[in-house]
Enzyme design. Structure first.
Site: not given
Length: 477
Positions: A231, A382, A286, A153, A252
């Site tokens: 994730s 993260e 990301c 998203w 990715e």
């Protein structure tokens, strides 16, 4: 400010749009207000089977379509994306929250991906091997088959375009499952391709409970490749599912990008660049710069300058032209960010700016934490939010060790005027992409991907096309 919402909330399967018709649904929420603005239908098992059948039936026809003809459709799709840019960007902002200027930039990037892959479709070259007179040996590249793509998203339009452009250009049929949080903008992207003349069955758009959809699609022998952006835990899960069918995968996954700031950089210029980049898309990127390691001699000047600029970030609804940072994308994110900030502060970090939730919607203040120790959760996980963390380093070797200390390796950045330092960093940093004095690391003609726990495979560039192609050797005597 008009926040009315008008979107195609439907599935697209076998050349037709499918609305509610008794299907389960998922609420679409404006993250700036927390209000539900629509309901997107979720695909049933029968819908998924229909999508698989359509993709399987369309693949031989699309594969046999000349590359020039495939490219022409993608170019027309890109033109329609640009023509409808304001509408798509507005839906993107209402569903995801990012400022409208960022949404327009994302849509423009999506169009660029289709244009680039349209041209590259005619350059999927093979080769001829040297053989004696009367013999031939050819190496050819062919589409892998129907593919399933799963997108997140945070950049729902651009990341879907990245996968679709390469898959369609190489001759693959596709079943796409974009995020349920942002169904209107992704449906608008798909409609551009359909209106450009994409044949029925070449592209399906489905929504649903993520685990149920992924299990159903990946288990099918129809699907020959899986492409996922998201994730690390979900990536591992999808890889396990794909392993049962020996399916090709591109992953990715998450990052935790380090930024190494050396004392020979132009400090003010660096700060003017890094602060807006950190809070782009509210830090939900990301490759967002997050772990700022700054050389000791300029460390205090850096955090003070960063804090001053952070106070100047204006949060608000993404459709408000005055807003430079929007909300987080869903109700879960502010609490998760708050917990990370509180943990860091409890372990000795200084809160130099922000650190608190907003009063309405899913907002969180743009935040800077200084003197963050390595044992703080935010230094190891993260944050995926508007929080920058800073700590000092002494030597080049110290900086590289700090950058490489985590299992992630998606992107890394450095700011220095030293050529030798730049050369060492380019070689020594463990990341799929390294930006030196720049954050411009994502473009249509360049590979985008990570190492270590950040995944493998590339999207973008010729490398992104390769993952949708298989290699065949043909020997003739």
């Amino acid at each position: 400010m008009d926040t009315s919402y008008d979107a195609d909330l439907a599935l697209f399967i076998g050349g037709g749009w499918k609305i509610g018709e008794g299907r389960d649904s998922f609420p679409v929420v404006d993250p700036a207000s927390g209000e539900t603005i629509g309901e997107v239908p979720l695909a049933s098992a029968a819908d998924l089977d229909e999508a698989l059948n359509a993709a399987e039936k369309a693949f031989p026809l699309w594969r046999a379509t000349p590359a020039e003809a495939r490219g022409a459709i993608l170019r027309k799709g890109a033109a329609l994306i640009r023509e409808r840019s304001d509408m798509i960007a507005r839906l993107l902002t209402l569903e995801q929250g990012k400022p409208i200027a960022e949404a327009r930039s994302e849509v423009a990037g999506a169009a660029q991906m289709f244009d680039w892959c349209a041209e590259e479709a005619t350059r999927v070259y093979g080769r001829t091997l040297v053989r004696p007179v009367g013999q031939r040996a050819l190496v050819t590249r062919q589409p892998v088959g129907p593919v399933a793509v799963f997108t997140p998203w945070n950049f729902p339009v651009y990341l879907l375009a990245k996968k679709l452009s390469a898959a369609l250009a190489t001759g693959c049929s596709v079943i796409a499952k974009p995020p349920e949080e942002t169904p209107g903008c992704t449906a608008a992207l798909v409609r551009c391709l359909i209106d450009a003349g994409l044949p029925d069955g070449v592209l399906q758009l489905v929504h649903g409970v993520p685990d149920a959809v992924s299990r159903h699609l990946i288990a099918s022998p129809v699907i020959r490749k899986v492409s996922f952006t998201g994730s690390v835990p979900v990536g591992r899960h999808l890889m396990r599912l794909a392993a049962d069918g020996l399916k090709r995968v591109t992953m990715e996954l998450g990052g935790h990008a380090p930024v190494l700031v050396f004392d020979d950089c132009d400090l003010d210029k660096t700060l003017d660049l890094v602060v807006p980049q950190k809070f782009r898309n509210a830090g939900q990127v990301c490759v967002s710069p997050t772990r700022f390691y700054v050389q000791e001699s300029i460390y205090e000047r850096f955090v003070e300058g960063f804090a001053a600029r952070t106070h100047g970030v204006t949060t608000g609804h993404g459709l408000d032209a005055a807003s430079t940072m929007g909300p987080l994308a869903n109700v879960r994110r502010p609490g998760a960010i708050a917990a990370l900030v509180e943990d860091a502060a409890a372990k000795g970090a200084r809160v130099m700016a922000g650190g608190k939730r907003g009063n309405a919607g899913f907002f969180f203040q743009p935040t800077l934490l200084a003197d963050v120790p390595d044992n703080a959760d935010i230094m190891n996980n993260e944050p995926f939010g508007p929080v920058a963390v800073a700590a000092p380093f002494s030597t080049l070797e110290d900086a590289v060790a700090k950058a490489n200390r985590l299992p992630f390796g998606l992107a890394a950045f450095a700011f220095t005027e030293g050529l030798r330092t730049a050369n060492v960093l380019g070689d020594a940093i463990e990341a799929g992409m390294v930006g030196i004095n720049t954050f411009a690391i994502s473009s249509a003609d360049a590979p985008f991907g990570g190492v270590k726990d950040s995944g493998f495979g590339s999207e973008g560039g010729t490398e992104g096309m390769d993952s949708y192609l298989v290699t065949k050797a043909i020997h003739m005597a």
